[in-house]
Design an enzyme around this catalytic site. Structure first.
Site, PDB file in Angstrom:
ATOM      1  N   SER A   3       3.981   9.667   8.295  1.00  0.00           N
ATOM      2  CA  SER A   3       3.694   8.547   7.404  1.00  0.00           C
ATOM      3  C   SER A   3       3.827   8.981   5.957  1.00  0.00           C
ATOM      4  O   SER A   3       3.841  10.161   5.636  1.00  0.00           O
ATOM      5  CB  SER A   3       2.281   8.010   7.645  1.00  0.00           C
ATOM      6  N   LYS A   4       3.915   7.991   5.059  1.00  0.00           N
ATOM      7  CA  LYS A   4       4.076   8.251   3.634  1.00  0.00           C
ATOM      8  C   LYS A   4       2.898   9.040   3.058  1.00  0.00           C
ATOM      9  O   LYS A   4       3.058   9.760   2.090  1.00  0.00           O
ATOM     10  CB  LYS A   4       4.214   6.921   2.883  1.00  0.00           C
ATOM     11  N   ARG A   5       1.751   8.901   3.674  1.00  0.00           N
ATOM     12  CA  ARG A   5       0.565   9.586   3.154  1.00  0.00           C
ATOM     13  C   ARG A   5       0.691  11.109   3.269  1.00  0.00           C
ATOM     14  O   ARG A   5       0.008  11.836   2.579  1.00  0.00           O
ATOM     15  CB  ARG A   5      -0.685   9.107   3.909  1.00  0.00           C
ATOM     16  N   GLN A   6       1.568  11.566   4.153  1.00  0.00           N
ATOM     17  CA  GLN A   6       1.688  13.015   4.369  1.00  0.00           C
ATOM     18  C   GLN A   6       2.981  13.580   3.797  1.00  0.00           C
ATOM     19  O   GLN A   6       3.375  14.691   4.107  1.00  0.00           O
ATOM     20  CB  GLN A   6       1.602  13.315   5.866  1.00  0.00           C
TER      21      GLN A   6
END
Length: 474
Positions: free
Chosen positions: A250-253
Protein backbone atom coordinates in the site's frame (compact mmCIF):
# COMPACT_ATOMS: atom_id res chain seq x y z
CA UNK A 1 -14.73 -18.82 -29.52
CA UNK A 2 -12.10 -16.07 -29.59
CA UNK A 3 -10.41 -15.49 -26.25
CA UNK A 4 -10.95 -12.01 -24.88
CA UNK A 5 -9.59 -10.54 -21.67
CA UNK A 6 -9.84 -7.07 -20.24
CA UNK A 7 -7.97 -4.63 -18.05
CA UNK A 8 -10.54 -2.42 -16.36
CA UNK A 9 -8.95 0.18 -14.04
CA UNK A 10 -10.71 3.04 -12.28
CA UNK A 11 -9.38 6.56 -13.05
CA UNK A 12 -8.56 7.24 -9.41
CA UNK A 13 -4.84 8.00 -9.64
CA UNK A 14 -1.57 6.65 -10.95
CA UNK A 15 -1.22 3.09 -12.23
CA UNK A 16 -0.43 0.86 -9.24
CA UNK A 17 2.17 -1.93 -9.46
CA UNK A 18 -0.70 -4.34 -8.78
CA UNK A 19 -2.66 -2.82 -11.65
CA UNK A 20 0.33 -3.23 -13.92
CA UNK A 21 0.59 -6.91 -13.00
CA UNK A 22 -3.11 -7.42 -13.78
CA UNK A 23 -2.71 -5.66 -17.14
CA UNK A 24 0.47 -7.59 -17.90
CA UNK A 25 -0.95 -11.04 -17.11
CA UNK A 26 -4.04 -10.30 -19.19
CA UNK A 27 -1.85 -9.09 -22.04
CA UNK A 28 0.48 -12.11 -21.89
CA UNK A 29 -2.41 -14.57 -21.85
CA UNK A 30 -4.21 -12.87 -24.74
CA UNK A 31 -1.08 -12.85 -26.88
CA UNK A 32 -0.20 -16.43 -25.88
CA UNK A 33 -3.52 -17.80 -27.20
CA UNK A 34 -3.84 -15.35 -30.10
CA UNK A 35 -6.73 -13.56 -28.39
CA UNK A 36 -7.53 -9.91 -27.68
CA UNK A 37 -7.18 -7.58 -24.71
CA UNK A 38 -9.63 -4.76 -24.00
CA UNK A 39 -8.94 -1.58 -22.06
CA UNK A 40 -12.10 -0.41 -20.28
CA UNK A 41 -12.29 2.58 -17.94
CA UNK A 42 -14.53 1.90 -14.94
CA UNK A 43 -15.39 5.48 -13.99
CA UNK A 44 -18.78 4.98 -12.39
CA UNK A 45 -17.60 6.32 -9.03
CA UNK A 46 -17.48 9.97 -10.02
CA UNK A 47 -16.51 11.10 -6.49
CA UNK A 48 -13.12 9.33 -6.69
CA UNK A 49 -12.28 10.29 -10.25
CA UNK A 50 -8.91 12.11 -10.60
CA UNK A 51 -8.15 14.30 -13.59
CA UNK A 52 -5.59 12.98 -16.10
CA UNK A 53 -5.65 9.45 -14.62
CA UNK A 54 -6.63 7.94 -17.96
CA UNK A 55 -3.94 9.89 -19.81
CA UNK A 56 -1.38 8.69 -17.25
CA UNK A 57 -2.51 5.10 -17.65
CA UNK A 58 -2.26 5.24 -21.44
CA UNK A 59 1.15 6.93 -21.27
CA UNK A 60 2.55 4.30 -18.89
CA UNK A 61 1.07 1.49 -21.03
CA UNK A 62 2.88 2.90 -24.06
CA UNK A 63 6.17 3.17 -22.16
CA UNK A 64 6.03 -0.46 -21.03
CA UNK A 65 4.81 -1.66 -24.45
CA UNK A 66 1.44 -3.11 -23.46
CA UNK A 67 -0.79 -2.58 -26.48
CA UNK A 68 -4.56 -2.98 -26.28
CA UNK A 69 -6.69 -4.37 -29.11
CA UNK A 70 -9.82 -2.48 -28.07
CA UNK A 71 -10.40 0.57 -25.90
CA UNK A 72 -10.52 4.36 -25.69
CA UNK A 73 -6.95 4.61 -27.03
CA UNK A 74 -8.20 3.50 -30.45
CA UNK A 75 -10.02 6.20 -32.41
CA UNK A 76 -10.92 7.97 -29.15
CA UNK A 77 -13.77 5.49 -28.62
CA UNK A 78 -15.86 6.74 -25.67
CA UNK A 79 -17.91 3.51 -25.48
CA UNK A 80 -15.15 1.99 -23.36
CA UNK A 81 -15.84 4.50 -20.57
CA UNK A 82 -18.57 3.17 -18.27
CA UNK A 83 -19.85 6.70 -17.68
CA UNK A 84 -20.80 6.75 -21.38
CA UNK A 85 -22.86 3.54 -21.09
CA UNK A 86 -25.56 4.54 -18.61
CA UNK A 87 -28.39 3.83 -21.07
CA UNK A 88 -27.18 0.24 -21.34
CA UNK A 89 -27.17 -0.27 -17.57
CA UNK A 90 -30.64 1.30 -17.27
CA UNK A 91 -31.94 -1.21 -19.80
CA UNK A 92 -30.67 -4.15 -17.78
CA UNK A 93 -31.77 -2.86 -14.38
CA UNK A 94 -35.30 -2.61 -15.80
CA UNK A 95 -35.06 -6.27 -16.80
CA UNK A 96 -34.05 -7.25 -13.26
CA UNK A 97 -36.84 -5.19 -11.69
CA UNK A 98 -39.40 -6.68 -14.06
CA UNK A 99 -38.36 -10.21 -13.10
CA UNK A 100 -38.16 -9.31 -9.38
CA UNK A 101 -34.40 -9.84 -9.24
CA UNK A 102 -33.90 -6.24 -8.04
CA UNK A 103 -35.82 -3.71 -5.98
CA UNK A 104 -35.61 -0.03 -4.95
CA UNK A 105 -34.25 0.81 -1.50
CA UNK A 106 -34.99 4.12 0.26
CA UNK A 107 -33.08 3.54 3.50
CA UNK A 108 -30.96 6.43 4.72
CA UNK A 109 -27.30 6.15 5.67
CA UNK A 110 -28.28 6.70 9.29
CA UNK A 111 -30.66 3.72 9.28
CA UNK A 112 -28.13 1.49 7.53
CA UNK A 113 -25.47 2.40 10.11
CA UNK A 114 -27.82 1.48 12.94
CA UNK A 115 -28.55 -1.90 11.32
CA UNK A 116 -24.82 -2.65 10.95
CA UNK A 117 -24.12 -1.65 14.57
CA UNK A 118 -26.91 -3.90 15.85
CA UNK A 119 -25.78 -6.85 13.73
CA UNK A 120 -22.17 -6.37 14.81
CA UNK A 121 -23.15 -6.31 18.50
CA UNK A 122 -25.17 -9.52 17.98
CA UNK A 123 -22.23 -11.07 16.02
CA UNK A 124 -24.45 -11.52 12.97
CA UNK A 125 -23.50 -11.32 9.30
CA UNK A 126 -23.40 -7.65 8.28
CA UNK A 127 -25.95 -7.22 5.50
CA UNK A 128 -29.07 -5.32 4.52
CA UNK A 129 -32.26 -6.40 6.34
CA UNK A 130 -34.50 -6.12 3.25
CA UNK A 131 -36.75 -3.55 4.88
CA UNK A 132 -37.66 -1.98 1.52
CA UNK A 133 -38.32 -5.32 -0.17
CA UNK A 134 -41.37 -5.64 2.07
CA UNK A 135 -42.91 -2.31 1.04
CA UNK A 136 -46.29 -2.23 -0.73
CA UNK A 137 -46.04 -1.46 -4.48
CA UNK A 138 -48.12 1.71 -4.14
CA UNK A 139 -45.90 3.01 -1.35
CA UNK A 140 -42.87 2.26 -3.51
CA UNK A 141 -44.31 4.34 -6.36
CA UNK A 142 -45.01 7.27 -4.04
CA UNK A 143 -41.54 7.13 -2.51
CA UNK A 144 -39.80 6.94 -5.88
CA UNK A 145 -41.49 10.18 -6.88
CA UNK A 146 -40.17 12.17 -3.94
CA UNK A 147 -37.28 10.30 -2.26
CA UNK A 148 -33.74 9.34 -3.11
CA UNK A 149 -33.22 5.63 -3.71
CA UNK A 150 -30.87 2.94 -4.95
CA UNK A 151 -31.55 -0.39 -6.64
CA UNK A 152 -30.45 -3.56 -4.87
CA UNK A 153 -30.19 -7.08 -6.22
CA UNK A 154 -32.30 -9.71 -4.49
CA UNK A 155 -29.93 -12.46 -3.47
CA UNK A 156 -31.58 -15.92 -3.73
CA UNK A 157 -32.49 -17.43 -0.38
CA UNK A 158 -30.51 -20.28 1.13
CA UNK A 159 -28.80 -21.44 -2.07
CA UNK A 160 -25.22 -22.55 -2.60
CA UNK A 161 -23.32 -20.55 -5.21
CA UNK A 162 -20.61 -22.65 -6.86
CA UNK A 163 -18.05 -21.46 -9.42
CA UNK A 164 -14.55 -22.41 -10.53
CA UNK A 165 -11.43 -20.33 -10.43
CA UNK A 166 -8.52 -21.40 -12.66
CA UNK A 167 -6.07 -20.75 -9.82
CA UNK A 168 -8.12 -21.87 -6.81
CA UNK A 169 -10.38 -24.52 -8.38
CA UNK A 170 -13.88 -25.00 -6.91
CA UNK A 171 -15.30 -22.24 -4.70
CA UNK A 172 -18.69 -22.31 -3.01
CA UNK A 173 -20.59 -19.94 -0.72
CA UNK A 174 -24.04 -19.95 0.81
CA UNK A 175 -26.32 -17.08 -0.21
CA UNK A 176 -27.15 -16.52 3.46
CA UNK A 177 -23.69 -14.92 3.74
CA UNK A 178 -24.28 -12.45 0.92
CA UNK A 179 -25.65 -8.93 1.11
CA UNK A 180 -28.29 -7.53 -1.27
CA UNK A 181 -25.69 -5.65 -3.28
CA UNK A 182 -26.48 -2.15 -4.58
CA UNK A 183 -26.58 -2.23 -8.39
CA UNK A 184 -27.57 1.36 -9.22
CA UNK A 185 -26.59 4.20 -6.88
CA UNK A 186 -28.76 7.21 -6.04
CA UNK A 187 -26.86 9.32 -8.60
CA UNK A 188 -27.97 6.97 -11.38
CA UNK A 189 -24.53 5.42 -11.88
CA UNK A 190 -24.07 1.65 -11.62
CA UNK A 191 -21.79 0.04 -9.07
CA UNK A 192 -18.73 -1.90 -10.19
CA UNK A 193 -20.51 -5.20 -9.48
CA UNK A 194 -23.34 -4.45 -11.89
CA UNK A 195 -21.53 -2.64 -14.69
CA UNK A 196 -18.59 -5.03 -14.96
CA UNK A 197 -20.85 -8.06 -15.42
CA UNK A 198 -22.86 -6.37 -18.16
CA UNK A 199 -19.80 -4.99 -19.93
CA UNK A 200 -17.89 -8.26 -19.75
CA UNK A 201 -20.82 -10.06 -21.36
CA UNK A 202 -21.53 -7.48 -24.05
CA UNK A 203 -17.84 -7.09 -24.92
CA UNK A 204 -17.38 -10.84 -25.26
CA UNK A 205 -14.93 -11.26 -22.37
CA UNK A 206 -14.14 -14.96 -21.97
CA UNK A 207 -11.62 -14.79 -19.11
CA UNK A 208 -11.85 -12.43 -16.13
CA UNK A 209 -8.37 -12.07 -14.64
CA UNK A 210 -8.16 -9.70 -11.66
CA UNK A 211 -6.78 -9.32 -8.15
CA UNK A 212 -7.64 -11.64 -5.27
CA UNK A 213 -9.45 -8.79 -3.50
CA UNK A 214 -12.36 -9.27 -5.94
CA UNK A 215 -12.81 -12.95 -5.04
CA UNK A 216 -15.41 -12.34 -2.26
CA UNK A 217 -17.54 -10.36 -4.74
CA UNK A 218 -17.47 -13.00 -7.45
CA UNK A 219 -20.47 -15.02 -6.11
CA UNK A 220 -22.64 -11.91 -6.57
CA UNK A 221 -21.40 -11.61 -10.13
CA UNK A 222 -22.18 -15.29 -10.72
CA UNK A 223 -25.74 -14.67 -9.51
CA UNK A 224 -26.14 -11.80 -11.97
CA UNK A 225 -24.96 -13.99 -14.84
CA UNK A 226 -27.58 -16.50 -13.75
CA UNK A 227 -30.31 -13.82 -13.58
CA UNK A 228 -29.57 -12.84 -17.19
CA UNK A 229 -29.10 -16.46 -18.30
CA UNK A 230 -25.63 -15.62 -19.61
CA UNK A 231 -22.65 -17.91 -19.95
CA UNK A 232 -20.06 -17.47 -17.19
CA UNK A 233 -16.55 -16.36 -18.15
CA UNK A 234 -13.60 -18.21 -16.67
CA UNK A 235 -12.32 -16.58 -13.50
CA UNK A 236 -8.64 -16.15 -12.58
CA UNK A 237 -7.91 -14.35 -9.30
CA UNK A 238 -4.30 -13.25 -8.82
CA UNK A 239 -2.49 -13.44 -5.46
CA UNK A 240 -2.05 -10.36 -3.32
CA UNK A 241 1.11 -8.27 -3.53
CA UNK A 242 2.70 -8.05 -0.08
CA UNK A 243 5.29 -6.03 1.78
CA UNK A 244 8.13 -7.88 3.53
CA UNK A 245 6.03 -7.97 6.72
CA UNK A 246 3.33 -9.72 4.63
CA UNK A 247 0.92 -6.81 4.89
CA UNK A 248 -0.83 -5.78 1.70
CA UNK A 249 1.29 -3.53 -0.52
CA UNK A 250 0.00 0.00 0.00
CA UNK A 251 0.95 3.66 -0.40
CA UNK A 252 1.46 3.96 3.34
CA UNK A 253 4.53 1.72 3.12
CA UNK A 254 6.24 3.36 0.14
CA UNK A 255 5.95 3.95 -3.57
CA UNK A 256 3.48 1.70 -5.34
CA UNK A 257 2.88 3.58 -8.61
CA UNK A 258 4.65 2.49 -11.79
CA UNK A 259 5.36 6.15 -12.59
CA UNK A 260 7.28 6.51 -9.31
CA UNK A 261 9.65 3.71 -10.26
CA UNK A 262 10.19 5.10 -13.75
CA UNK A 263 11.03 8.48 -12.19
CA UNK A 264 13.54 6.74 -9.92
CA UNK A 265 15.34 5.41 -12.97
CA UNK A 266 14.06 1.87 -13.23
CA UNK A 267 13.90 0.64 -16.83
CA UNK A 268 10.56 -0.47 -18.35
CA UNK A 269 12.08 -3.85 -19.30
CA UNK A 270 13.21 -4.46 -15.73
CA UNK A 271 9.87 -3.41 -14.25
CA UNK A 272 7.97 -5.73 -16.61
CA UNK A 273 10.32 -8.63 -15.91
CA UNK A 274 10.13 -8.08 -12.15
CA UNK A 275 6.34 -7.67 -12.03
CA UNK A 276 5.82 -10.77 -14.18
CA UNK A 277 7.47 -12.87 -11.46
CA UNK A 278 5.23 -11.48 -8.70
CA UNK A 279 2.86 -14.42 -8.48
CA UNK A 280 3.87 -16.41 -11.56
CA UNK A 281 6.75 -18.85 -11.94
CA UNK A 282 8.24 -20.20 -15.15
CA UNK A 283 8.87 -23.93 -15.46
CA UNK A 284 12.62 -23.38 -15.33
CA UNK A 285 15.13 -21.42 -13.24
CA UNK A 286 15.35 -18.57 -15.74
CA UNK A 287 14.89 -15.08 -14.25
CA UNK A 288 15.41 -12.66 -17.13
CA UNK A 289 12.77 -12.45 -19.86
CA UNK A 290 11.92 -10.15 -22.73
CA UNK A 291 8.24 -9.36 -23.23
CA UNK A 292 8.22 -11.79 -26.16
CA UNK A 293 9.75 -14.52 -24.02
CA UNK A 294 7.23 -13.89 -21.26
CA UNK A 295 4.42 -14.26 -23.78
CA UNK A 296 5.81 -17.60 -24.90
CA UNK A 297 6.37 -18.91 -21.35
CA UNK A 298 3.25 -17.56 -19.60
CA UNK A 299 0.75 -20.07 -18.28
CA UNK A 300 -2.21 -19.64 -15.94
CA UNK A 301 -1.30 -23.03 -14.42
CA UNK A 302 1.87 -21.49 -13.01
CA UNK A 303 0.12 -18.63 -11.18
CA UNK A 304 0.55 -19.18 -7.45
CA UNK A 305 -2.16 -18.96 -4.80
CA UNK A 306 -0.09 -17.45 -2.01
CA UNK A 307 0.78 -13.75 -1.80
CA UNK A 308 3.85 -12.43 -3.62
CA UNK A 309 6.48 -10.41 -1.73
CA UNK A 310 7.47 -7.12 -3.36
CA UNK A 311 11.26 -7.14 -2.91
CA UNK A 312 12.74 -3.77 -3.91
CA UNK A 313 16.28 -5.21 -3.62
CA UNK A 314 15.46 -7.79 -6.28
CA UNK A 315 14.05 -5.06 -8.53
CA UNK A 316 17.26 -3.06 -8.09
CA UNK A 317 19.37 -6.13 -8.87
CA UNK A 318 17.28 -6.90 -11.94
CA UNK A 319 17.48 -3.29 -13.11
CA UNK A 320 21.27 -3.26 -12.74
CA UNK A 321 21.41 -6.30 -15.02
CA UNK A 322 19.44 -4.51 -17.73
CA UNK A 323 21.63 -1.43 -17.41
CA UNK A 324 24.73 -3.55 -17.97
CA UNK A 325 23.45 -5.37 -21.06
CA UNK A 326 21.67 -2.54 -22.86
CA UNK A 327 23.30 -0.48 -25.62
CA UNK A 328 25.16 2.53 -24.25
CA UNK A 329 23.37 4.91 -26.65
CA UNK A 330 19.96 3.72 -25.43
CA UNK A 331 20.96 4.07 -21.78
CA UNK A 332 22.44 7.54 -22.45
CA UNK A 333 19.16 8.72 -23.94
CA UNK A 334 17.20 7.41 -20.95
CA UNK A 335 19.72 8.85 -18.48
CA UNK A 336 19.84 12.32 -20.03
CA UNK A 337 16.93 13.81 -18.01
CA UNK A 338 18.51 12.69 -14.73
CA UNK A 339 21.76 14.52 -15.58
CA UNK A 340 19.98 17.66 -16.78
CA UNK A 341 17.92 17.67 -13.59
CA UNK A 342 21.22 17.95 -11.67
CA UNK A 343 22.32 20.83 -13.95
CA UNK A 344 25.21 18.81 -15.33
CA UNK A 345 26.68 19.87 -18.67
CA UNK A 346 26.45 16.83 -20.96
CA UNK A 347 26.91 18.75 -24.21
CA UNK A 348 30.12 16.84 -24.95
CA UNK A 349 28.39 13.77 -26.35
CA UNK A 350 31.53 11.65 -26.74
CA UNK A 351 32.49 12.25 -23.11
CA UNK A 352 28.92 11.61 -21.96
CA UNK A 353 28.80 8.23 -23.73
CA UNK A 354 32.13 7.19 -22.22
CA UNK A 355 30.84 8.16 -18.76
CA UNK A 356 27.56 6.28 -19.26
CA UNK A 357 29.42 3.21 -20.47
CA UNK A 358 31.43 3.31 -17.25
CA UNK A 359 28.75 4.16 -14.68
CA UNK A 360 26.09 1.81 -16.06
CA UNK A 361 28.25 -1.03 -14.77
CA UNK A 362 28.29 0.43 -11.24
CA UNK A 363 24.73 1.55 -10.41
CA UNK A 364 21.29 0.04 -9.89
CA UNK A 365 19.18 2.80 -11.46
CA UNK A 366 19.41 5.67 -13.91
CA UNK A 367 18.82 8.10 -11.03
CA UNK A 368 22.08 6.96 -9.38
CA UNK A 369 24.15 7.76 -12.47
CA UNK A 370 24.72 11.52 -11.96
CA UNK A 371 26.14 10.94 -8.47
CA UNK A 372 28.46 8.23 -9.80
CA UNK A 373 29.48 10.45 -12.72
CA UNK A 374 29.97 13.76 -10.87
CA UNK A 375 33.69 13.06 -10.32
CA UNK A 376 34.16 13.49 -14.07
CA UNK A 377 32.23 16.77 -14.26
CA UNK A 378 33.09 18.66 -11.09
CA UNK A 379 36.25 19.74 -9.28
CA UNK A 380 37.18 17.05 -6.79
CA UNK A 381 36.52 17.65 -3.11
CA UNK A 382 39.27 15.86 -1.18
CA UNK A 383 39.01 14.81 2.44
CA UNK A 384 41.70 15.87 4.92
CA UNK A 385 42.92 12.28 5.00
CA UNK A 386 43.30 12.24 1.20
CA UNK A 387 45.11 15.59 1.17
CA UNK A 388 47.53 14.43 3.87
CA UNK A 389 48.24 11.30 1.85
CA UNK A 390 48.79 13.20 -1.43
CA UNK A 391 51.16 15.63 0.32
CA UNK A 392 53.55 12.86 1.32
CA UNK A 393 56.88 12.63 -0.44
CA UNK A 394 56.31 9.52 -2.59
CA UNK A 395 52.92 10.61 -4.01
CA UNK A 396 54.27 14.10 -4.70
CA UNK A 397 57.36 12.99 -6.65
CA UNK A 398 55.29 10.35 -8.49
CA UNK A 399 52.53 12.72 -9.61
CA UNK A 400 54.98 15.50 -10.50
CA UNK A 401 57.03 13.17 -12.72
CA UNK A 402 53.89 11.81 -14.42
CA UNK A 403 52.73 15.37 -15.11
CA UNK A 404 56.07 16.36 -16.70
CA UNK A 405 56.13 13.27 -18.95
CA UNK A 406 52.48 13.77 -19.96
CA UNK A 407 53.06 17.39 -20.98
CA UNK A 408 55.88 16.20 -23.23
CA UNK A 409 53.79 13.45 -24.88
CA UNK A 410 52.18 14.96 -28.02
CA UNK A 411 49.85 12.07 -28.95
CA UNK A 412 48.70 10.51 -25.73
CA UNK A 413 45.76 8.18 -25.17
CA UNK A 414 44.54 6.10 -22.23
CA UNK A 415 46.92 3.20 -22.73
CA UNK A 416 49.93 5.46 -23.30
CA UNK A 417 49.09 7.38 -20.15
CA UNK A 418 48.98 4.15 -18.14
CA UNK A 419 52.37 3.16 -19.59
CA UNK A 420 53.80 6.61 -18.69
CA UNK A 421 52.55 6.16 -15.13
CA UNK A 422 54.01 2.65 -14.86
CA UNK A 423 57.37 3.83 -16.24
CA UNK A 424 57.51 6.57 -13.61
CA UNK A 425 56.46 4.11 -10.92
CA UNK A 426 59.24 1.74 -11.94
CA UNK A 427 61.77 4.60 -11.73
CA UNK A 428 60.76 5.33 -8.12
CA UNK A 429 60.18 1.65 -7.29
CA UNK A 430 56.42 2.23 -6.81
CA UNK A 431 53.91 -0.29 -8.06
CA UNK A 432 50.48 -1.69 -7.31
CA UNK A 433 48.53 0.40 -4.81
CA UNK A 434 51.57 2.59 -4.12
CA UNK A 435 51.41 3.65 -7.76
CA UNK A 436 47.72 3.63 -8.61
CA UNK A 437 46.13 4.79 -5.33
CA UNK A 438 47.77 8.24 -5.45
CA UNK A 439 47.01 8.55 -9.16
CA UNK A 440 43.36 7.56 -8.81
CA UNK A 441 42.83 9.85 -5.83
CA UNK A 442 44.35 12.78 -7.73
CA UNK A 443 42.29 12.13 -10.88
CA UNK A 444 39.12 10.48 -9.54
CA UNK A 445 38.90 11.38 -5.86
CA UNK A 446 38.99 7.78 -4.68
CA UNK A 447 41.62 5.01 -4.53
CA UNK A 448 38.98 2.65 -5.94
CA UNK A 449 37.56 3.37 -9.35
CA UNK A 450 37.84 2.73 -13.06
CA UNK A 451 41.00 1.68 -14.80
CA UNK A 452 43.46 4.47 -15.52
CA UNK A 453 42.94 4.31 -19.34
CA UNK A 454 39.18 4.81 -18.80
CA UNK A 455 39.75 7.84 -16.55
CA UNK A 456 42.12 9.33 -19.14
CA UNK A 457 39.71 8.68 -22.04
CA UNK A 458 36.87 10.43 -20.23
CA UNK A 459 38.79 13.42 -18.83
CA UNK A 460 41.22 13.83 -21.75
CA UNK A 461 44.70 15.34 -21.59
CA UNK A 462 43.95 18.94 -20.57
CA UNK A 463 41.77 17.97 -17.63
CA UNK A 464 44.25 15.30 -16.54
CA UNK A 465 46.96 17.98 -16.49
CA UNK A 466 44.67 20.35 -14.54
CA UNK A 467 43.83 17.71 -11.91
CA UNK A 468 47.44 16.68 -11.42
CA UNK A 469 48.52 20.32 -11.16
CA UNK A 470 45.96 21.01 -8.40
CA UNK A 471 47.44 18.40 -6.04
CA UNK A 472 51.15 19.01 -6.71
CA UNK A 473 52.94 21.31 -4.32
CA UNK A 474 55.25 23.62 -6.30
Amino acid sequence: METKVRFAPSPTGKLHIGGLRTALYNYLYAKKVDGKIILRIEDTDQTRKIENSVENLISISNIINIEFDEGPTLNNDKSYFQSERLDIYNKYIKYLIKHRYAYPCFCTSKRLDLIRQKQASNKETIKYDRHCLKLDSEIVKQKMAVESYVFRMKIPSDEEIVFYDMVRDKISINCMELDDQILIKSDGYPTYHFANVIDDHLMGVTHVMRGEEWLPSTPKHVILYDFFDWRLPKFIHLPLLLNHDRTKLSKRQGDVAVEDYLKKGFLPDAIINFVALLGWNPKNEKEFFTLEELTKEFSIKNIQKSGAIFDIKKLEWMNSHYLKIKDVNEIAKLAEPFFLNKNMDISNVEKFLLIINHVKQRVNTLAEMPKEAKRFYEELDFSNEQLNFLNKNDPQKLLKAILIKLKNEPNCDGNKFKNISMDVGEKYNLKGKDLFHPLRIALYGSPDGPDIPIIYSILEKNEIINRLSRVINE
